[in-house]
Motif scaffolding. Structure first.
Motif: not given
Length: 141
Positions: A82, A86, A123-127, A132-133, A135
């Protein structure tokens, strides 16, 4: 094209020899579809940067490229450590790559900034501890 076409790739972690295979194959696929060269270039650069990041930082992951009538969507997903900050990771030159990775010519801290630069949306989604994803979309002008 009323439905989307999907190209799926598994990105092998810690394997710099195979890194970039998804972007090369995607470039070939998009050429066959007749997309404009500049659009193909943008997608190839963004996808390559994402592949390298997954190899360097996440032990690999998956890349899905969805081609729609009006856009190409790139989804990169990993189960790596992750991204804790960001905003910091988006700064040009910031890198957490090891010295070994840097000695191979990677890890200059331009991956995420280049991904954003060559796409219309990102778009960054991370935990932390989960993964991390990312798009990204490139619109077909």
């Amino acid at each position: 094209m009323s439905e989307s076409l999907n190209f799926h790739f598994d990105v092998d972690g810690d394997n710099f020899v195979s890194a970039g295979q998804a972007s090369v194959q995607t470039k070939k696929n998009l050429r066959r579809l007749g997309l404009p060269p500049e659009i193909i270039r943008q997608i190839s650069i963004a996808l390559y940067e994402g592949e390298i990041n997954m190899v360097i930082h996440a032990g690999g992951g998956e890349a899905d490229i969805n081609v729609y009538e009006d856009k190409v969507e790139i989804i990169l997903a990993d189960k790596g450590p992750g991204i804790p900050d960001i905003d910091l990771a988006m700064q040009e030159g910031y890198s957490t790559a090891t010295e070994n990775v840097r000695s191979l010519g990677f890890g200059a801290g331009m991956g995420l900034p280049n991904m954003k630069r060559y796409t219309d949306e990102m778009k960054i989604e991370s935990k932390v501890g989960v993964g991390t994803t990312i798009t990204m979309c490139v619109y077909l002008k």
